[in-house]
Design an enzyme around this catalytic site. Structure first.
Site, PDB file in Angstrom:
ATOM      1  N   ARG A 104     -41.356  18.586   7.161  1.00 59.41           N
ATOM      2  CA  ARG A 104     -40.122  19.285   7.596  1.00 59.41           C
ATOM      3  C   ARG A 104     -39.527  18.687   8.876  1.00 59.41           C
ATOM      4  NH1 ARG A 104     -43.099  23.926   6.043  1.00 59.41           N
ATOM      5  NH2 ARG A 104     -42.454  24.591   3.974  1.00 59.41           N
ATOM      6  N   LYS A 126     -26.379  11.347  10.696  1.00 56.27           N
ATOM      7  CA  LYS A 126     -26.293  11.299   9.232  1.00 56.27           C
ATOM      8  C   LYS A 126     -27.384  10.383   8.690  1.00 56.27           C
ATOM      9  CE  LYS A 126     -21.339  12.090   8.668  1.00 56.27           C
ATOM     10  NZ  LYS A 126     -20.092  11.456   8.240  1.00 56.27           N
ATOM     11  N   GLU A 168     -15.902  -1.913  13.125  1.00 53.31           N
ATOM     12  CA  GLU A 168     -16.152  -0.550  13.625  1.00 53.31           C
ATOM     13  C   GLU A 168     -15.856  -0.473  15.127  1.00 53.31           C
ATOM     14  OE1 GLU A 168     -16.612   1.809  11.569  1.00 53.31           O
ATOM     15  OE2 GLU A 168     -17.552   0.928   9.791  1.00 53.31           O
ATOM     16  N   LYS A 213     -18.264   6.917  19.727  1.00 51.29           N
ATOM     17  CA  LYS A 213     -18.870   7.663  18.610  1.00 51.29           C
ATOM     18  C   LYS A 213     -19.583   8.906  19.145  1.00 51.29           C
ATOM     19  CE  LYS A 213     -21.175   8.095  14.428  1.00 51.29           C
ATOM     20  NZ  LYS A 213     -21.612   7.527  13.191  1.00 51.29           N
ATOM     21  N   GLU A 223     -16.996  22.059  16.927  1.00 45.21           N
ATOM     22  CA  GLU A 223     -16.106  22.441  15.834  1.00 45.21           C
ATOM     23  C   GLU A 223     -14.626  22.208  16.117  1.00 45.21           C
ATOM     24  OE1 GLU A 223     -19.246  25.597  13.968  1.00 45.21           O
ATOM     25  OE2 GLU A 223     -17.122  26.076  14.001  1.00 45.21           O
ATOM     26  N   ARG A 227     -14.442  14.670  14.001  1.00 49.60           N
ATOM     27  CA  ARG A 227     -15.285  13.635  13.419  1.00 49.60           C
ATOM     28  C   ARG A 227     -14.598  12.919  12.252  1.00 49.60           C
ATOM     29  NH1 ARG A 227     -21.765  14.095  13.324  1.00 49.60           N
ATOM     30  NH2 ARG A 227     -22.191  12.156  12.263  1.00 49.60           N
ATOM     31  N   ASN A 231     -13.216   8.282  10.221  1.00 47.47           N
ATOM     32  CA  ASN A 231     -12.989   7.697   8.893  1.00 47.47           C
ATOM     33  C   ASN A 231     -11.741   6.825   8.846  1.00 47.47           C
ATOM     34  OD1 ASN A 231     -15.209   8.741   7.484  1.00 47.47           O
ATOM     35  ND2 ASN A 231     -14.216  10.747   7.438  1.00 47.47           N
ATOM     36  N   HIS A 234     -11.467   4.132   6.347  1.00 47.60           N
ATOM     37  CA  HIS A 234     -12.611   4.217   5.434  1.00 47.60           C
ATOM     38  C   HIS A 234     -12.266   4.733   4.033  1.00 47.60           C
ATOM     39  CE1 HIS A 234     -14.877   3.187   8.917  1.00 47.60           C
ATOM     40  NE2 HIS A 234     -16.013   3.222   8.262  1.00 47.60           N
ATOM     41  N   HIS A 238     -13.774   2.406   1.335  1.00 45.34           N
ATOM     42  CA  HIS A 238     -14.742   2.835   0.322  1.00 45.34           C
ATOM     43  C   HIS A 238     -14.213   2.549  -1.076  1.00 45.34           C
ATOM     44  CE1 HIS A 238     -16.690   5.799   3.358  1.00 45.34           C
ATOM     45  NE2 HIS A 238     -17.239   4.605   3.410  1.00 45.34           N
ATOM     46  N   HIS A 251     -18.937  -4.360   4.385  1.00 47.67           N
ATOM     47  CA  HIS A 251     -18.351  -3.064   4.752  1.00 47.67           C
ATOM     48  C   HIS A 251     -17.280  -3.270   5.831  1.00 47.67           C
ATOM     49  CE1 HIS A 251     -18.049   1.196   5.399  1.00 47.67           C
ATOM     50  NE2 HIS A 251     -18.387   1.076   6.669  1.00 47.67           N
TER      51      HIS A 251
HETATM   52  N1  LIG Z   1     -25.486   7.094   9.144  1.00 52.80           N
HETATM   53  C1  LIG Z   1     -24.253   6.755   9.447  1.00 52.80           C
HETATM   54  O1  LIG Z   1     -23.522   7.478  10.144  1.00 52.80           O
HETATM   55  C2  LIG Z   1     -23.728   5.429   8.980  1.00 52.80           C
HETATM   56  C3  LIG Z   1     -22.537   4.911   9.511  1.00 52.80           C
HETATM   57  C4  LIG Z   1     -22.114   3.656   9.090  1.00 52.80           C
HETATM   58  C5  LIG Z   1     -22.843   2.943   8.159  1.00 52.80           C
HETATM   59  N2  LIG Z   1     -23.992   3.483   7.652  1.00 52.80           N
HETATM   60  C6  LIG Z   1     -24.781   2.752   6.644  1.00 52.80           C
HETATM   61  O2  LIG Z   1     -25.196   1.532   7.229  1.00 52.80           O
HETATM   62  C7  LIG Z   1     -25.460   0.591   6.186  1.00 52.80           C
HETATM   63  C8  LIG Z   1     -24.921  -0.769   6.599  1.00 52.80           C
HETATM   64  O3  LIG Z   1     -25.577  -1.149   7.773  1.00 52.80           O
HETATM   65  P1  LIG Z   1     -25.633  -2.680   8.219  1.00 52.80           P
HETATM   66  O4  LIG Z   1     -24.280  -3.257   8.131  1.00 52.80           O
HETATM   67  O5  LIG Z   1     -26.346  -2.707   9.500  1.00 52.80           O
HETATM   68  O6  LIG Z   1     -26.441  -3.364   7.026  1.00 52.80           O
HETATM   69  P2  LIG Z   1     -27.983  -3.757   6.810  1.00 52.80           P
HETATM   70  O7  LIG Z   1     -28.881  -2.732   7.324  1.00 52.80           O
HETATM   71  O8  LIG Z   1     -28.085  -4.123   5.371  1.00 52.80           O
HETATM   72  O9  LIG Z   1     -28.141  -5.074   7.695  1.00 52.80           O
HETATM   73  C9  LIG Z   1     -27.409  -6.228   7.349  1.00 52.80           C
HETATM   74  C10 LIG Z   1     -28.311  -7.440   7.210  1.00 52.80           C
HETATM   75  O10 LIG Z   1     -28.663  -7.899   8.517  1.00 52.80           O
HETATM   76  C11 LIG Z   1     -30.077  -8.089   8.598  1.00 52.80           C
HETATM   77  N3  LIG Z   1     -30.435  -7.900   9.991  1.00 52.80           N
HETATM   78  C12 LIG Z   1     -30.487  -6.745  10.683  1.00 52.80           C
HETATM   79  N4  LIG Z   1     -30.688  -6.986  11.995  1.00 52.80           N
HETATM   80  C13 LIG Z   1     -30.819  -8.326  12.126  1.00 52.80           C
HETATM   81  C14 LIG Z   1     -31.009  -9.180  13.241  1.00 52.80           C
HETATM   82  N5  LIG Z   1     -31.058  -8.713  14.484  1.00 52.80           N
HETATM   83  N6  LIG Z   1     -31.105 -10.508  12.994  1.00 52.80           N
HETATM   84  C15 LIG Z   1     -30.993 -10.997  11.736  1.00 52.80           C
HETATM   85  N7  LIG Z   1     -30.756 -10.243  10.640  1.00 52.80           N
HETATM   86  C16 LIG Z   1     -30.670  -8.920  10.845  1.00 52.80           C
HETATM   87  C17 LIG Z   1     -30.637  -7.087   7.617  1.00 52.80           C
HETATM   88  O11 LIG Z   1     -31.932  -7.431   7.220  1.00 52.80           O
HETATM   89  C18 LIG Z   1     -29.636  -7.179   6.489  1.00 52.80           C
HETATM   90  O12 LIG Z   1     -29.919  -8.288   5.674  1.00 52.80           O
HETATM   91  C19 LIG Z   1     -24.807   1.143   4.928  1.00 52.80           C
HETATM   92  O13 LIG Z   1     -25.807   1.571   4.034  1.00 52.80           O
HETATM   93  C20 LIG Z   1     -24.001   2.336   5.435  1.00 52.80           C
HETATM   94  O14 LIG Z   1     -23.920   3.387   4.475  1.00 52.80           O
HETATM   95  C21 LIG Z   1     -24.441   4.698   8.044  1.00 52.80           C
END
Ligand SMILES: NC(=O)c1ccc[n+]([C@@H]2O[C@H](COP(=O)([O-])OP(=O)(O)OC[C@H]3O[C@@H](n4cnc5c(N)ncnc54)[C@H](O)[C@@H]3O)[C@@H](O)[C@H]2O)c1
Length: 349
Positions: A104, A126, A168, A213, A223, A227, A231, A234, A238, A251
């Site tokens: 939990r 999230k 971003e 952020k 509220e 937030r 987007n 986005h 998306h 992305h």
């Molecule tokens: N929770 C949230 O609020 C939120 C917000 C935005 C995006 N996301 C999520 O984030 C994800 C995308 O994240 P991302 O763009 O970081 O992608 P990712 O986690 O796939 O990383 C991108 C690539 O970079 C590599 N990598 C990471 N750090 C590295 C480093 N220092 N040196 C070399 N390689 C490295 C990873 O292994 C991967 O191949 C999506 O799934 C998206 O839905 C979540």
């Protein structure tokens, strides 16, 4: 360690810290989750207490969650034990999800290693993973107790991933008012240094972008509903990603394209200042984003939009900007959306 922000959630604080590289991994971690690219960045890691997932979005699935939980059981992680996620948004989202359901909820520290996860994914609570072909279908809300950021770790990040994070950062800068907006000034004035990942430039830019952020998230907790403004771009992004099976554009490229379309839309319906919109288009182009036409039928992008989660009363709402720091969220006439997407209507039919 330098604190950038502390977000006060009802269940406790989430601290966001800038740290030295040697302070990235907490010494009391019971289990640390990496991916195949982030594990080698920490050659001294404790192999007994770590797990490495395959890199990339395809690992953002239930199998990874199960692997984390199985490993947590194997190392006898208790409820007050600490799980750490070290990686991009994929690792931080999936690790945070596992931490949120294990007994939990156990202690969680996130160590974002991509620019995108530093300025966006790791902050805000999230968590989630992809399921049934739907991105982020399953998830929870579980803020990390601590987020540890060190820009030095970005040295090895591939160029396209760095650029993706810049979309971003630009988005965050556009959400702040023009006056008292050092982030916007910096990304305008120091494009070359930032693209060259000059350490000084990153040490200035990243905390400023994270703070946007953190502030928006905190305002939403009270509220005020702000937030949704995160987007910006986005809804378009998306849809573009979905229409191209999440394989063609990163992305960030999709977000940059989406911000451009949001500017077009705002200008078209008369809320976005055209001169400012042009300056912003130039700013986005200066970071190397060049998706002018996404090479996919606009009708397919529009169809993908119809399943967007942010629909209200059957209408899709878009975040648009009157100017810097002046976002609005509203639906638009379908004819304007069609025009912005490049859907031509046959007036005779
Ligand atoms: N929770 C949230 O609020 C939120 C917000 C935005 C995006 N996301 C999520 O984030 C994800 C995308 O994240 P991302 O763009 O970081 O992608 P990712 O986690 O796939 O990383 C991108 C690539 O970079 C590599 N990598 C990471 N750090 C590295 C480093 N220092 N040196 C070399 N390689 C490295 C990873 O292994 C991967 O191949 C999506 O799934 C998206 O839905 C979540």
């Amino acid at each position: 360690m330098e604190e950038i922000a502390t977000i006060a959630y009802p269940d406790g604080d989430s601290r966001i810290l800038m740290v030295a590289r040697k302070e990235l991994l907490p010494s009391d971690a019971r289990l640390t989750v990496f991916d195949g690219n982030t594990a080698p960045l920490f050659p001294d890691r404790d192999l007994e207490c770590s797990l490495s997932l395959p890199p990339g979005e395809t690992a953002k699935n239930w199998t990874s969650v199960e692997r984390i939980i199985n490993r947590a059981l194997a190392v006898e992680l208790e409820r007050d034990g600490l799980i750490v996620g070290v990686g991009g948004g994929v690792v931080t989202d999936v690790t945070a999800f596992a931490a949120s359901i294990y007994m939990r909820g156990c202690r969680l520290v996130l160590v974002p290693t991509t620019l995108l996860s530093m300025v966006d994914a790791a902050t805000g609570g999230k968590t989630g993973f992809d399921f049934g072909g739907v991105k982020n279908l399953l998830g929870t809300f579980y803020p990390a107790h601590e987020v540890r950021i060190c820009p030095e770790i970005l040295e090895t990040l591939p160029e396209r991933e760095f650029q993706s994070g810049m979309a971003e950062v630009i988005k965050h800068a556009l959400l702040l008012p023009e006056e008292n907006n050092p982030l916007l000034v910096q990304i305008r004035d120091e494009c070359e240094q930032i693209r060259a990942r000059d350490p000084e430039a990153l040490m200035k830019m990243i905390p400023a972008a994270v703070k946007v952020k953190a502030d928006v998230v905190e305002a939403d907790l009270r509220e005020r509903g702000e937030r949704a403004f995160l987007n910006l771009g986005h809804t378009f992004a998306h849809a573009l990603e979905a229409a191209t099976n999440f394989s063609r554009w990163s992305h960030g490229e999709a977000v940059a394209w989406g911000i451009l379309r949001a500017l077009d839309l705002g200008e078209r319906i008369g809320i976005t200042d055209p001169q400012w919109a042009n300056q912003t288009r130039q700013l986005i182009a200066s970071y190397g984003f060049d998706i002018v036409t996404p090479q996919v039928a606009p009708e397919e992008i529009k169809a993908a939009m119809s399943s967007d989660k942010k629909k209200k009363d059957g209408h899709i709402r878009f975040v648009m900007l009157k100017g810097p720091g002046q976002p609005v969220l509203q639906s638009v006439p379908e004819s304007d959306l069609d025009a912005v997407l490049g859907i031509e209507k046959n007036l005779e039919s």
